[in-house]
Structure formats: structure tokens, C-alpha cells
Design an enzyme around this catalytic site. Sequence first.
Site, PDB file in Angstrom:
ATOM      1  N   ASP A 156       8.985  94.277  62.732  1.00  0.00           N
ATOM      2  CA  ASP A 156       8.537  93.052  63.380  1.00  0.00           C
ATOM      3  C   ASP A 156       7.424  93.421  64.360  1.00  0.00           C
ATOM      4  O   ASP A 156       7.676  93.870  65.476  1.00  0.00           O
ATOM      5  CB  ASP A 156       9.712  92.393  64.096  1.00  0.00           C
ATOM      6  CG  ASP A 156       9.318  91.083  64.791  1.00  0.00           C
ATOM      7  OD1 ASP A 156       8.114  90.846  64.970  1.00  0.00           O
ATOM      8  OD2 ASP A 156      10.227  90.326  65.167  1.00  0.00           O
ATOM      9  N   PHE A 158      14.464  90.814  69.946  1.00  0.00           N
ATOM     10  CA  PHE A 158      14.009  89.437  70.012  1.00  0.00           C
ATOM     11  C   PHE A 158      13.160  89.169  68.778  1.00  0.00           C
ATOM     12  O   PHE A 158      12.062  89.708  68.639  1.00  0.00           O
ATOM     13  CB  PHE A 158      13.200  89.141  71.274  1.00  0.00           C
ATOM     14  CG  PHE A 158      12.765  87.694  71.325  1.00  0.00           C
ATOM     15  CD1 PHE A 158      13.653  86.719  71.737  1.00  0.00           C
ATOM     16  CD2 PHE A 158      11.500  87.317  70.924  1.00  0.00           C
ATOM     17  CE1 PHE A 158      13.275  85.379  71.759  1.00  0.00           C
ATOM     18  CE2 PHE A 158      11.108  85.988  70.950  1.00  0.00           C
ATOM     19  CZ  PHE A 158      11.991  85.013  71.363  1.00  0.00           C
ATOM     20  N   LYS A 211       1.579  85.429  66.113  1.00  0.00           N
ATOM     21  CA  LYS A 211       0.930  85.323  67.418  1.00  0.00           C
ATOM     22  C   LYS A 211      -0.580  85.560  67.336  1.00  0.00           C
ATOM     23  O   LYS A 211      -1.327  84.635  67.074  1.00  0.00           O
ATOM     24  CB  LYS A 211       1.607  86.236  68.427  1.00  0.00           C
ATOM     25  CG  LYS A 211       3.067  85.814  68.685  1.00  0.00           C
ATOM     26  CD  LYS A 211       3.619  86.363  69.948  1.00  0.00           C
ATOM     27  CE  LYS A 211       5.083  85.992  70.139  1.00  0.00           C
ATOM     28  NZ  LYS A 211       5.318  84.546  70.322  1.00  0.00           N
TER      29      LYS A 211
END
Length: 411
Positions: free
Chosen positions: A232, A147, A261
Amino acid sequence: MSLLAETHDTVDHLRLADEHAAHNYAPLPVVIADGDGAWVTDVAGRRYLDCLAAYSAVNFGHRNERIMAAARTQLDRVTLVSRAFAHDQFGPFCAELAALVGKDMVLPMNTGAEAVESAIKVARKWGYQVKGVPDGQATIVVAGGNFHGRTTTVISFSDDPEARDGFGPYTPGFRTVPYGDATALAEAIDDTTVAVLLEPVQGEAGVIVPPPGYLQAVRDLCTRHDALFVADEIQSGLARTGRTLACEHFGVVPDVVLLGKALGGGVVPVSAVVADADVLGVLGPGQHGSTFGGNPLACAVGRAVVGLLATGEYQERAHQLGEHLGDGLAGLVGRGVTTVRRLGLWAGVDIDPALGTGRDVCERLLAHGVLAKDTHGATLRLAPPLVVERDELDLAVRALGTALDELTTAR
């Protein structure tokens, strides 16, 4: 306000969202109005322990005093000038974040998906300019179950049908291999490979921790074949797993680190591509950009986040509290839980499908004052803010146990 009026207020908010917002999410039936630390309060005044932390975007708690102070100060000065001009927060932010990660340079962006898209562009540019891959032939190897966002390019190499189906045609140039399979990765790499892009720990897939030796094999293969290892760390980075970066647990150093984030402190979207000059140096003026990327407010908030991480306090909290959470969750195995995976203060809890879905569990938890999120049907993700206390984690585990017992009784 009466309880009846409060209930109606909640229903009204949900109705407005249902009628006027695109239905690209299916949120739990709660309307949050306030937050503080590890807790949020809904429009009816009921408090909930936040065990999602906005997918790790609120690692340092809701309304963290140091982050909020940095934001307020910057709001009273200047918030946006675009990258057409320099500003006094930009250079220090890039230098401080680069030092935290151990790299030379930073490319600031906004969302995590933008960081991934930016890294893809950088990797391709590096492949053509430095490695010598023929123009238009660059390939990037990715992992199954990944993802990395939901942009058109990113969903082109997703194997999640909900994210991918119905949005083609898809962007070429990607090869997918099973996550954790170093042999398959080795077979997928060739002279056109410019990068291997993967999550050190797969978050959306259910907090999937790599098998022993896998990330070291990725690092070795990338070095041997002159390809960039792009990690990531948008969900896993910035103290969530008990280290600044999840890669540190496995003794590997990627060439490119993607952050987001938590970098925005739960205040503004901030993301970054972090790498050495021999990688990010391939970009020239006009080849990539963002009006809001690296804006003064984002940089001021990002600097506060880097400052919080510089002491190591939050990394240690995530490590210690994660051990405590893991002990509690282990006691639920066989009581409606089949498997628990955990690294730091981040856990994936597989629910026995005979009891119900992860969504069923989340709805039960909501009724007991705990917010969590399901993924892939039968998995529950737990990622509370790193300011959570041990007794609050105990509360969450007890609530989960009660929810499982209720589902067992209802069968």
C-alpha cells in the site's frame, strides 16, 4: 473587508460546517479559500505554509500548472463516459503508469480505500484461481498499526478503536501480526494465505519506518509460500519518500502496488492497483468495476502526474529537502521532541506528552502560520508539498520550536 468582518466570516463558515456536516472530522479552526504551491490562504486573507499536503494528495503543490492545464484541457472535451465505452485517455494512462511502476497492467479506481478493497478482491480471486486455495478459505495477513482506509472490510483488520469500534460485524479472512516482526509473519502464513498486505512505511501510525531487513523478509516469505506481496503505497508512493515507491529504498519489488492520493494531483480522486498480467489478469468482465474509475478527467490528470514523475525531479527534491528538514528537526530533540522518524520529505515527530498533545502543537503552529496534523495523540506528521523551498522548511521548523517553547512556558 474589515478584520472584524473577516473573523465573522470564518466563524460563519465553521458554524455552517458544524451544523450541517457529519462530525467525522475534527479540523483545525481555519477555513481555506485559496492555494498556490506550498501555501494556502484562508477566508480572512491569512497565508499558511501547508505541511500536510492533504496527506500527500498535493505532492506537486496546490494548482500545479502542468496538472491544472491537463485538467482544463480535458474539461473542455469529455469528463465521463463510464467503462461501458473506451476513451482516448484510458489506454495511454494505464500504459504510462504501468511503465512508471514496472508492471504490466493497471486497474484504475477512485479513492485509496477503493484500491485496497480492489486488491483484496484480486488477491482472493488469484488465490482461488491460480494458487488453488479452496473456495471461501483465503486469508490475508496484515500488520498491526495499519491504516488502509475506513470501509467496512478495511476496518475489520484495523486495530484503531476510533476507526473500528461500533461498526461490526466485521469481515473475516484477515490475520494481524506486529509490524516489523518477520518471525510473527512467518508463523501467520499457511496454505490458505493469498497475500500479505502492508504499508512499506506506516503513515497514519506516525511515519513508522520498517526495521532493517524486514521488507526483504516479507518479500522472501511471500515468494516461498506463493503469496502476493501487496504494498500500500497510497501515502508513501509517488516521490514522497525520495523514490517513486518507498519499496525502492529497501530493494524489494512487491507483486501488487496500490497508489492513490498524489496520483490525482490534488484535483480529482484517482487510485490504482498496479500488477503484472498473471495477477490482474484473473479479473473478467463484470467481476469488478467503477462508473468513475478511469474516467477521462482522472486519466488526463493522472497522465500529467506520471509525466512529472518521469523526470525524477520530484524524487530528488524530496530526497534533498528531506535531508534538510531532518537536520532541522533533529535540533528540536530534547526541546519538547522525543523522537523524529523520517524518510524523504515525510516525518513523524513525537512530542513529549508532558508538554501536551499533538493537537496542542498543531493549534500553536496554526497561530504561527503553519498547518500540520497530529496522529495517535502525541505525534506530529509533516508532509509538505514537494515544491516547498528550503527557507520555507526552515520557517516550519522555527514555528515548531516556538510552539514547543510556548507549551513549555505554559506548563
